[in-house]
Scaffold this active site. Structure first.
Site, PDB file in Angstrom:
ATOM      1  N   CYS A  11       1.719  -3.145  -3.554  1.00 52.66           N
ATOM      2  CA  CYS A  11       1.040  -2.932  -4.843  1.00 52.66           C
ATOM      3  C   CYS A  11       1.958  -3.166  -6.037  1.00 52.66           C
ATOM      4  CB  CYS A  11       0.455  -1.538  -4.906  1.00 52.66           C
ATOM      5  SG  CYS A  11      -0.722  -1.245  -3.588  1.00 52.66           S
ATOM      6  N   HIS A  31      -1.063   1.009 -12.063  1.00 55.96           N
ATOM      7  CA  HIS A  31      -1.662   0.529 -10.820  1.00 55.96           C
ATOM      8  C   HIS A  31      -2.859   1.416 -10.506  1.00 55.96           C
ATOM      9  CE1 HIS A  31      -2.420  -0.742  -6.857  1.00 55.96           C
ATOM     10  NE2 HIS A  31      -1.862   0.294  -6.259  1.00 55.96           N
ATOM     11  N   ASN A  41      -8.705  -0.215  -5.421  1.00 59.05           N
ATOM     12  CA  ASN A  41      -7.274  -0.536  -5.449  1.00 59.05           C
ATOM     13  C   ASN A  41      -7.107  -1.983  -4.975  1.00 59.05           C
ATOM     14  OD1 ASN A  41      -4.581  -0.913  -4.820  1.00 59.05           O
ATOM     15  ND2 ASN A  41      -4.317   1.059  -3.805  1.00 59.05           N
TER      16      ASN A  41
HETATM   17  N1  ACO Z   1     -14.729  10.446   3.496  1.00 57.09           N
HETATM   18  C1  ACO Z   1     -14.800  11.737   3.872  1.00 57.09           C
HETATM   19  N2  ACO Z   1     -13.749  12.414   4.335  1.00 57.09           N
HETATM   20  C2  ACO Z   1     -12.583  11.767   4.432  1.00 57.09           C
HETATM   21  C3  ACO Z   1     -12.442  10.409   4.070  1.00 57.09           C
HETATM   22  C4  ACO Z   1     -13.579   9.743   3.584  1.00 57.09           C
HETATM   23  N3  ACO Z   1     -13.550   8.448   3.201  1.00 57.09           N
HETATM   24  N4  ACO Z   1     -11.172  10.027   4.272  1.00 57.09           N
HETATM   25  C5  ACO Z   1     -10.519  11.112   4.751  1.00 57.09           C
HETATM   26  N5  ACO Z   1     -11.370  12.154   4.849  1.00 57.09           N
HETATM   27  C6  ACO Z   1     -11.095  13.520   5.309  1.00 57.09           C
HETATM   28  C7  ACO Z   1      -9.868  13.592   6.190  1.00 57.09           C
HETATM   29  O1  ACO Z   1     -10.196  13.283   7.516  1.00 57.09           O
HETATM   30  C8  ACO Z   1      -9.471  15.036   6.010  1.00 57.09           C
HETATM   31  O2  ACO Z   1     -10.301  15.839   6.831  1.00 57.09           O
HETATM   32  P1  ACO Z   1      -9.713  17.137   7.590  1.00 57.09           P
HETATM   33  O3  ACO Z   1      -9.256  18.054   6.483  1.00 57.09           O
HETATM   34  O4  ACO Z   1     -10.883  17.629   8.350  1.00 57.09           O
HETATM   35  O5  ACO Z   1      -8.583  16.610   8.419  1.00 57.09           O
HETATM   36  C9  ACO Z   1      -9.833  15.354   4.563  1.00 57.09           C
HETATM   37  O6  ACO Z   1     -10.771  14.324   4.181  1.00 57.09           O
HETATM   38  C10 ACO Z   1      -8.646  15.329   3.626  1.00 57.09           C
HETATM   39  O7  ACO Z   1      -7.849  14.153   3.876  1.00 57.09           O
HETATM   40  P2  ACO Z   1      -6.607  13.792   2.982  1.00 57.09           P
HETATM   41  O8  ACO Z   1      -6.011  12.530   3.495  1.00 57.09           O
HETATM   42  O9  ACO Z   1      -5.715  14.995   2.885  1.00 57.09           O
HETATM   43  O10 ACO Z   1      -7.327  13.550   1.571  1.00 57.09           O
HETATM   44  P3  ACO Z   1      -6.680  13.339   0.160  1.00 57.09           P
HETATM   45  O11 ACO Z   1      -7.203  14.321  -0.786  1.00 57.09           O
HETATM   46  O12 ACO Z   1      -5.176  13.177   0.235  1.00 57.09           O
HETATM   47  O13 ACO Z   1      -7.292  11.927  -0.282  1.00 57.09           O
HETATM   48  C11 ACO Z   1      -6.546   9.631  -0.398  1.00 57.09           C
HETATM   49  C12 ACO Z   1      -7.029  10.773   0.505  1.00 57.09           C
HETATM   50  C13 ACO Z   1      -7.663   9.300  -1.358  1.00 57.09           C
HETATM   51  C14 ACO Z   1      -6.223   8.454   0.471  1.00 57.09           C
HETATM   52  C15 ACO Z   1      -5.301  10.073  -1.212  1.00 57.09           C
HETATM   53  O14 ACO Z   1      -4.390  10.722  -0.352  1.00 57.09           O
HETATM   54  C16 ACO Z   1      -4.594   8.939  -1.892  1.00 57.09           C
HETATM   55  O15 ACO Z   1      -5.107   8.300  -2.790  1.00 57.09           O
HETATM   56  N6  ACO Z   1      -3.314   8.673  -1.525  1.00 57.09           N
HETATM   57  C17 ACO Z   1      -2.471   7.700  -2.192  1.00 57.09           C
HETATM   58  C18 ACO Z   1      -2.875   6.288  -1.890  1.00 57.09           C
HETATM   59  C19 ACO Z   1      -1.888   5.342  -2.571  1.00 57.09           C
HETATM   60  O16 ACO Z   1      -1.463   5.568  -3.682  1.00 57.09           O
HETATM   61  N7  ACO Z   1      -1.475   4.302  -1.866  1.00 57.09           N
HETATM   62  C20 ACO Z   1      -0.413   3.482  -2.419  1.00 57.09           C
HETATM   63  C21 ACO Z   1      -0.884   2.208  -2.907  1.00 57.09           C
HETATM   64  S1  ACO Z   1      -1.717   1.264  -1.693  1.00 57.09           S
HETATM   65  C22 ACO Z   1      -0.639   0.010  -1.147  1.00 57.09           C
HETATM   66  O17 ACO Z   1       0.512   0.005  -1.415  1.00 57.09           O
HETATM   67  C23 ACO Z   1      -1.171  -1.067  -0.220  1.00 57.09           C
END
Ligand code: ACO
Length: 324
Positions: free
Chosen positions: A115, A251, A281
C-alpha cells in the site's frame, strides 16, 4: 541551473466500472453491511473486469494526469509504477504503460511496496526531477488486488478494491514535493502477506491458499503507531506546527486508522480526504486517487500544504509533504 524541487503538474485516476457493494458481499459470505461499515467505513469497491489488467487501469489514469498537466506523452522521460499486482513478472507495468503511450527509451519500472507503493515511487521520481535527472516523471499507483483476494475470507475480501491513480511531476524553483519519509520493518512479515510468488511457489503440501492473508487486528495497531510516528517525523523535519497542514490525504485502509492519524495531527475530519466509502482499500492506488478527487472537486488548491501518508504489507510505510 538545476531545479530545487519537483512539483505536481497534473493528476488523474481510473476506477473500473464494476461495483461490489456490501449488500453483494452479504450474499457471498457470512457478513453484514453494518459490520463492514462500522469496522472499516467501506460501503462499496470497484473490481476490474475479467479482461482488465493493472496496466489497463494505469494507462487510463496516466492519460488523465497528462491531460491535466497539459502535456503530450512524448514529454515524459521517467515512469515509475507502485503496484503489488503487476500484469506479468516482466515486462514491468511501467514498460507496458510506456509502450501504450507510444514513447521509448526513458526508464520505466515498478516499485513493490504494497500500500505504500505510490509514496515510495513518488519519493524516487521526486529525487530525479528535483536534481535535473528527469524533466517530466509519470508516477502511478495501480492495483488489481481483487485477483489475489479470497472471496470466501470475510476478514480480507470486504476491504480491497481495484483502481489506479497517477501524477505528473515537473521541475520547479518553488516548493512542490517538500520532503518524503520512507520506512519498513520486515519483522512484521507474518501479519500481512501473500504466501507465494515466483521463487517461492506453492507446493502440493502447502495448506495456505494463494491469497492475501492478514491478521487485521494486529496490523491495525502497528499501522496506527507507525503512521503517528511518521507524521510527527514529517512535521519535525520541516519545522512545522500541526496547524500548518491544509489537507491530509491518507491511505484509505480503514476509517478508524485515518481518524486516529487525523487526531494526532489535530485535524478536523473535513480537512481529511476520504474515498474509502466508495472505493475500499485500493493499496498503492489509494493515495493518488484521493489526491485526484480532491484536486478535481476544488478542495486542494495551488499553494495548499498537503500531507500524503500510507501503510502496508511488509510492513512498509511513508509520507510525503507537498506544496500543491
Ligand atoms: N463480517 C463479520 N464479521 C467479521 C468479518 C466480516 N467481514 N471479518 C471478521 N469478522 C469477525 C472476526 O471473525 C471476529 O470474530 P470473533 O470475535 O468471533 O473471532 C470479529 O469479527 C472481530 O475480528 P477482528 O479482526 O478483531 O476485527 P477488527 O475490528 O480488527 O476489524 C479489520 C478487522 C477491519 C480488518 C481491521 O482489523 C483493519 O482494518 N485492520 C487494518 C488493515 C490494514 O490497515 N491493512 C494494511 C493495508 S492493506 C495492504 O497493505 C495490502
Amino acid at each position: 541551473m538545476k531545479p530545487m524541487y519537483s512539483r505536481i503538474a497534473g493528476t488523474g485516476r481510473y476506477l473500473p466500472e464494476r461495483v461490489l457493494t456490501n449488500q453483494d458481499l452479504e450474499q457471498m459470505i457470512d457478513t453484514t453491511d453494518e459490520w463492514i461499515r462500522s469496522r472499516t467505513g467501506i460501503e462499496r469497491r470497484h473490481i476490474a473486469a475479467d479482461d482488465q489488467t493493472t496496466a489497463d487501469l494505469a494507462e487510463l489514469a496516466a492519460r488523465q494526469a497528462l491531460d491535466a498537466a497539459g502535456l503530450e506523452p512524448e514529454a515524459i522521460d521517467f515512469i515509475v509504477v507502485g503496484t503489488t499486482s503487476p500484469d506479468t513478472v516482466f515486462p514491468n507495468v511501467g514498460c507496458l504503460v510506456q509502450e501504450r503511450l507510444g514513447i521509448r527509451g526513458c526508464p520505466a519500472f515498478g516499485i513493490e511496496a504494497a500500500c505504500s507503493g505510490f509514496i515510495y515511487a513518488l519519493s524516487i521520481a521526486d529525487r530525479f526531477v528535483a536534481t535535473g535527472g528527469a524533466q517530466h516523471a509519470l508516477v502511478i499507483g495501480a492495483e488489481t488486488l481483487s485477483r489475489m483476494v479470497d472471496y470466501k475470507d470475510r476478514a480480507t475480501c470486504v476491504i480491497f478494491g481495484d483502481g489506479a491513480g497517477a501524477v505528473v511531476l515537473e521541475p520547479s524553483a518553488e516548493q512542490g514535493i517538500i520532503s518524503c519519509h520512507l520506512r519498513a520493518d520486515g519483522h512484521y512479515k507474518d501479519l500481512l502477506y501473500h504466501p507465494y510468488g515466483v521463487s517461492k511457489q506453492r507446493k502440493p503440501e502447502d495448506t495456505e491458499g494463494p491469497y492475501i492473508h492478514m491478521r487485521g487486528n494486529e496490523v491495525f495497531k502497528v499501522a496506527v503507531r507507525s503512521l503517528e510516528s511518521i507524521v510527527d517525523e514529517t512535521l519535525a523535519a520541516n519545522d512545522l506546527e500541526k496547524g500548518s497542514i491544509d489537507w491530509l490525504i491518507p491511505h484509505q485502509a480503514n476509517l478508524r486508522i485515518i481518524q486516529l492519524t487525523a487526531k494526532r495531527l489535530g485535524m478536523p475530519m473535513d480537512k481529511v480526504v476520504l474515498t474509502l466509502k466508495d472505493q475500499g482499500n485500493t493499496s498503492a492506488a489509494s493515495v493518488p486517487m484521493a489526491l485526484d478527487v480532491a484536486v478535481r472537486d476544488g478542495r486542494v488548491q495551488r499553494g495548499d500544504m498537503v500531507l500524503l501518508e500510507a501503510f502496508g504489507g511488509g510492513f512498509t510505510w511513508g509520507s510525503a509533504l507537498v506544496r500543491y
